[in-house]
Each structure stands twice: as C-alpha cells, then as structure tokens.
Design a protein around this motif. Structure first.
Motif, PDB file in Angstrom:
ATOM      1  N   LEU A   1       0.798  -1.224   0.000  1.00 48.40           N
ATOM      2  CA  LEU A   1       0.000   0.000   0.000  1.00 48.40           C
ATOM      3  C   LEU A   1       0.835   1.280   0.000  1.00 48.40           C
ATOM      4  O   LEU A   1       0.272   2.374   0.011  1.00 48.40           O
ATOM      5  CB  LEU A   1      -0.947   0.001   1.202  1.00 48.40           C
ATOM      6  CG  LEU A   1      -1.987  -1.128   1.210  1.00 48.40           C
ATOM      7  CD1 LEU A   1      -2.736  -1.139   2.526  1.00 48.40           C
ATOM      8  CD2 LEU A   1      -2.944  -0.964   0.060  1.00 48.40           C
ATOM      9  N   SER A   2       2.159   1.184  -0.053  1.00 47.53           N
ATOM     10  CA  SER A   2       2.975   2.398   0.033  1.00 47.53           C
ATOM     11  C   SER A   2       2.768   3.316  -1.175  1.00 47.53           C
ATOM     12  O   SER A   2       2.660   4.535  -1.017  1.00 47.53           O
ATOM     13  CB  SER A   2       4.458   2.057   0.201  1.00 47.53           C
ATOM     14  OG  SER A   2       4.909   1.287  -0.882  1.00 47.53           O
ATOM     15  N   SER A   3       2.685   2.762  -2.378  1.00 46.46           N
ATOM     16  CA  SER A   3       2.470   3.632  -3.543  1.00 46.46           C
ATOM     17  C   SER A   3       1.067   4.240  -3.518  1.00 46.46           C
ATOM     18  O   SER A   3       0.867   5.369  -3.955  1.00 46.46           O
ATOM     19  CB  SER A   3       2.704   2.866  -4.841  1.00 46.46           C
ATOM     20  OG  SER A   3       1.777   1.821  -4.986  1.00 46.46           O
ATOM     21  N   LEU A   4       0.120   3.503  -2.984  1.00 46.98           N
ATOM     22  CA  LEU A   4      -1.238   4.025  -2.831  1.00 46.98           C
ATOM     23  C   LEU A   4      -1.244   5.190  -1.838  1.00 46.98           C
ATOM     24  O   LEU A   4      -1.904   6.214  -2.061  1.00 46.98           O
ATOM     25  CB  LEU A   4      -2.161   2.903  -2.367  1.00 46.98           C
ATOM     26  CG  LEU A   4      -3.642   3.137  -2.427  1.00 46.98           C
ATOM     27  CD1 LEU A   4      -4.099   3.425  -3.844  1.00 46.98           C
ATOM     28  CD2 LEU A   4      -4.370   1.915  -1.884  1.00 46.98           C
ATOM     29  N   PHE A   5      -0.478   5.047  -0.756  1.00 46.09           N
ATOM     30  CA  PHE A   5      -0.363   6.123   0.229  1.00 46.09           C
ATOM     31  C   PHE A   5       0.252   7.363  -0.408  1.00 46.09           C
ATOM     32  O   PHE A   5      -0.221   8.485  -0.200  1.00 46.09           O
ATOM     33  CB  PHE A   5       0.449   5.656   1.430  1.00 46.09           C
ATOM     34  CG  PHE A   5       0.583   6.686   2.510  1.00 46.09           C
ATOM     35  CD1 PHE A   5      -0.538   7.189   3.158  1.00 46.09           C
ATOM     36  CD2 PHE A   5       1.827   7.158   2.893  1.00 46.09           C
ATOM     37  CE1 PHE A   5      -0.422   8.139   4.160  1.00 46.09           C
ATOM     38  CE2 PHE A   5       1.958   8.116   3.883  1.00 46.09           C
ATOM     39  CZ  PHE A   5       0.830   8.599   4.519  1.00 46.09           C
ATOM     40  N   GLU A   6       1.289   7.180  -1.223  1.00 46.48           N
ATOM     41  CA  GLU A   6       1.913   8.308  -1.916  1.00 46.48           C
ATOM     42  C   GLU A   6       0.919   8.990  -2.856  1.00 46.48           C
ATOM     43  O   GLU A   6       0.873  10.220  -2.938  1.00 46.48           O
ATOM     44  CB  GLU A   6       3.147   7.845  -2.680  1.00 46.48           C
ATOM     45  CG  GLU A   6       4.294   7.466  -1.775  1.00 46.48           C
ATOM     46  CD  GLU A   6       5.465   6.857  -2.521  1.00 46.48           C
ATOM     47  OE1 GLU A   6       5.555   7.023  -3.758  1.00 46.48           O
ATOM     48  OE2 GLU A   6       6.297   6.212  -1.853  1.00 46.48           O
ATOM     49  N   ARG A   7       0.115   8.191  -3.564  1.00 44.86           N
ATOM     50  CA  ARG A   7      -0.914   8.766  -4.441  1.00 44.86           C
ATOM     51  C   ARG A   7      -1.925   9.562  -3.640  1.00 44.86           C
ATOM     52  O   ARG A   7      -2.382  10.630  -4.071  1.00 44.86           O
ATOM     53  CB  ARG A   7      -1.646   7.657  -5.212  1.00 44.86           C
ATOM     54  CG  ARG A   7      -0.914   7.158  -6.417  1.00 44.86           C
ATOM     55  CD  ARG A   7      -1.654   6.056  -7.134  1.00 44.86           C
ATOM     56  NE  ARG A   7      -3.059   6.316  -7.400  1.00 44.86           N
ATOM     57  CZ  ARG A   7      -3.943   5.352  -7.666  1.00 44.86           C
ATOM     58  NH1 ARG A   7      -3.582   4.081  -7.689  1.00 44.86           N
ATOM     59  NH2 ARG A   7      -5.194   5.660  -7.920  1.00 44.86           N
ATOM     60  N   THR A   8      -2.294   9.058  -2.479  1.00 45.37           N
ATOM     61  CA  THR A   8      -3.255   9.756  -1.625  1.00 45.37           C
ATOM     62  C   THR A   8      -2.694  11.098  -1.184  1.00 45.37           C
ATOM     63  O   THR A   8      -3.392  12.118  -1.231  1.00 45.37           O
ATOM     64  CB  THR A   8      -3.593   8.894  -0.390  1.00 45.37           C
ATOM     65  OG1 THR A   8      -4.123   7.656  -0.821  1.00 45.37           O
ATOM     66  CG2 THR A   8      -4.585   9.571   0.522  1.00 45.37           C
ATOM     67  N   LEU A   9      -1.430  11.107  -0.779  1.00 48.01           N
ATOM     68  CA  LEU A   9      -0.803  12.360  -0.350  1.00 48.01           C
ATOM     69  C   LEU A   9      -0.698  13.359  -1.490  1.00 48.01           C
ATOM     70  O   LEU A   9      -1.026  14.528  -1.336  1.00 48.01           O
ATOM     71  CB  LEU A   9       0.583  12.087   0.230  1.00 48.01           C
ATOM     72  CG  LEU A   9       0.633  11.367   1.562  1.00 48.01           C
ATOM     73  CD1 LEU A   9       2.084  11.108   1.971  1.00 48.01           C
ATOM     74  CD2 LEU A   9      -0.090  12.149   2.636  1.00 48.01           C
ATOM     75  N   SER A  10      -0.227  12.912  -2.650  1.00 50.71           N
ATOM     76  CA  SER A  10      -0.054  13.842  -3.764  1.00 50.71           C
ATOM     77  C   SER A  10      -1.395  14.314  -4.318  1.00 50.71           C
ATOM     78  O   SER A  10      -1.515  15.452  -4.746  1.00 50.71           O
ATOM     79  CB  SER A  10       0.822  13.255  -4.866  1.00 50.71           C
ATOM     80  OG  SER A  10       0.310  12.054  -5.340  1.00 50.71           O
ATOM     81  N   ALA A  11      -2.417  13.479  -4.277  1.00 46.37           N
ATOM     82  CA  ALA A  11      -3.739  13.912  -4.740  1.00 46.37           C
ATOM     83  C   ALA A  11      -4.277  15.014  -3.843  1.00 46.37           C
ATOM     84  O   ALA A  11      -4.867  15.985  -4.324  1.00 46.37           O
ATOM     85  CB  ALA A  11      -4.704  12.738  -4.773  1.00 46.37           C
ATOM     86  N   GLY A  12      -4.024  14.894  -2.532  1.00 48.97           N
ATOM     87  CA  GLY A  12      -4.474  15.922  -1.603  1.00 48.97           C
ATOM     88  C   GLY A  12      -3.720  17.222  -1.763  1.00 48.97           C
ATOM     89  O   GLY A  12      -4.288  18.308  -1.701  1.00 48.97           O
ATOM     90  N   GLU A  13      -2.419  17.128  -1.980  1.00 48.53           N
ATOM     91  CA  GLU A  13      -1.586  18.323  -2.121  1.00 48.53           C
ATOM     92  C   GLU A  13      -1.833  19.038  -3.442  1.00 48.53           C
ATOM     93  O   GLU A  13      -1.881  20.248  -3.510  1.00 48.53           O
ATOM     94  CB  GLU A  13      -0.106  17.947  -2.033  1.00 48.53           C
ATOM     95  CG  GLU A  13       0.328  17.504  -0.667  1.00 48.53           C
ATOM     96  CD  GLU A  13       1.751  16.961  -0.646  1.00 48.53           C
ATOM     97  OE1 GLU A  13       2.431  17.013  -1.694  1.00 48.53           O
ATOM     98  OE2 GLU A  13       2.171  16.494   0.411  1.00 48.53           O
ATOM     99  N   GLU A  14      -1.968  18.270  -4.502  1.00 48.56           N
ATOM    100  CA  GLU A  14      -2.069  18.852  -5.833  1.00 48.56           C
ATOM    101  C   GLU A  14      -3.515  19.078  -6.274  1.00 48.56           C
ATOM    102  O   GLU A  14      -3.748  19.711  -7.292  1.00 48.56           O
ATOM    103  CB  GLU A  14      -1.364  17.939  -6.845  1.00 48.56           C
ATOM    104  CG  GLU A  14       0.111  17.769  -6.552  1.00 48.56           C
ATOM    105  CD  GLU A  14       0.741  16.684  -7.386  1.00 48.56           C
ATOM    106  OE1 GLU A  14       0.103  16.217  -8.356  1.00 48.56           O
ATOM    107  OE2 GLU A  14       1.868  16.286  -7.073  1.00 48.56           O
TER     108      GLU A  14
END
Length: 151
Positions: free
Chosen positions: A83-96
């Motif tokens: 789930l680490s890449s999914l977590f990164e996607r979640t963070l970047s989706a929120g930021e961007e």
C-alpha cells in the motif's frame, strides 16, 4: 481472542451487509461497501514486562501469517498487496488537488497498513494486515471485507 474467534469474525463480516454510512460496529468500523475489524490490539510498548516494539511487531505478523495459512486453505494463496504507492498517491492527490481520489477503505488502509494479505472470495475482497498508527500507539491485527476493488 483466539484464532477460532478471528475466523468467526471474518466469516461474520463476509456474510454481513455493508452499512449505508460510516460508523462503528461490534467488530470495528465500516462504511458503504466495507467492514474493518480490529481482531487484536497490543498493549503499549513500554509496559511493565518490558515488551519491545520489534517483538510485538513480529508477534502480530506471525498472527497474521497464521490466519493467512488457514484462509489459504479456503481460498488459495493470498496476494500480498503493498500500500505504500497508494499512500503516496493519496498524499499527492491531496496536495495537488488532482482529483485522483482513492476509494475507501483503500485510502484509509494505505495510511495504516504497509501491506495486506488479500483474497477474492464470493464477490468480496478479504484482507488481513498489521497496522500501527504511530510508534507510541499499539499494533492491531485487522481484517477487511469489501466489495470495492483495490485501486
């Protein structure tokens, strides 16, 4: 809770209807299309008997692996879903503000669990994982049952 009780909880979640809205239940939490059960929760790490964090983590991973063997007898070998890449996607989706929203329960799970043992059974996804919210907080062995496909 014993292994038999863990299996009974997983069976209950597999047969139970999903809630219409997010909320707590006798087994944990749920929302539209998913249940998350807290099967086992550790004590604090600096308890009286001196249990160390690493030992507790190993114990919880062993509990997950033992349950996985029993569930593999039913549904075959699990996929290990990181789930680490999914977590990164979640963070970047929120930021961007990209709108690349991850559906629940996968969004929440990505911040709790590094990986899941995952099966597809009877039209639902069943997963086991070991979570820890923060280094000072206890470990949890969790079970997830959802009809929502992993992203």
């Amino acid at each position: 809770m014993s292994t038999a009780q863990h299996l009974a909880t997983i069976d209950l979640l597999c047969s139970r209807e999903f809630p219409a809205e997010y909320g707590r239940s006798d087994a944990g939490a749920g929302g539209p299309g998913y249940h998350i059960a807290e099967l086992l929760t550790s004590e604090e790490f600096w308890d009286d008997d001196g249990t160390r964090r690493e030992e507790t983590e190993e114990q919880y991973e062993a509990e997950r692996d033992g349950l996985s063997v029993l569930l593999a007898d039913r549904w075959g070998a699990p996929a290990v879903f990181g789930l680490s890449s999914l977590f990164e996607r979640t963070l970047s989706a929120g930021e961007e503000g990209t709108g690349d929203e991850i559906p629940e329960p996968w969004c929440s799970l990505s911040s709790l669990v590094p990986d899941l043992h995952l099966w597809q059974a009877d039209g639902r996804w069943v997963a086991l994982g070991v979570s820890q919210w923060d280094k000072e907080l206890p470990f949890q062995l969790i079970a997830v049952v959802t009809e929502i496909d992993p992203p």
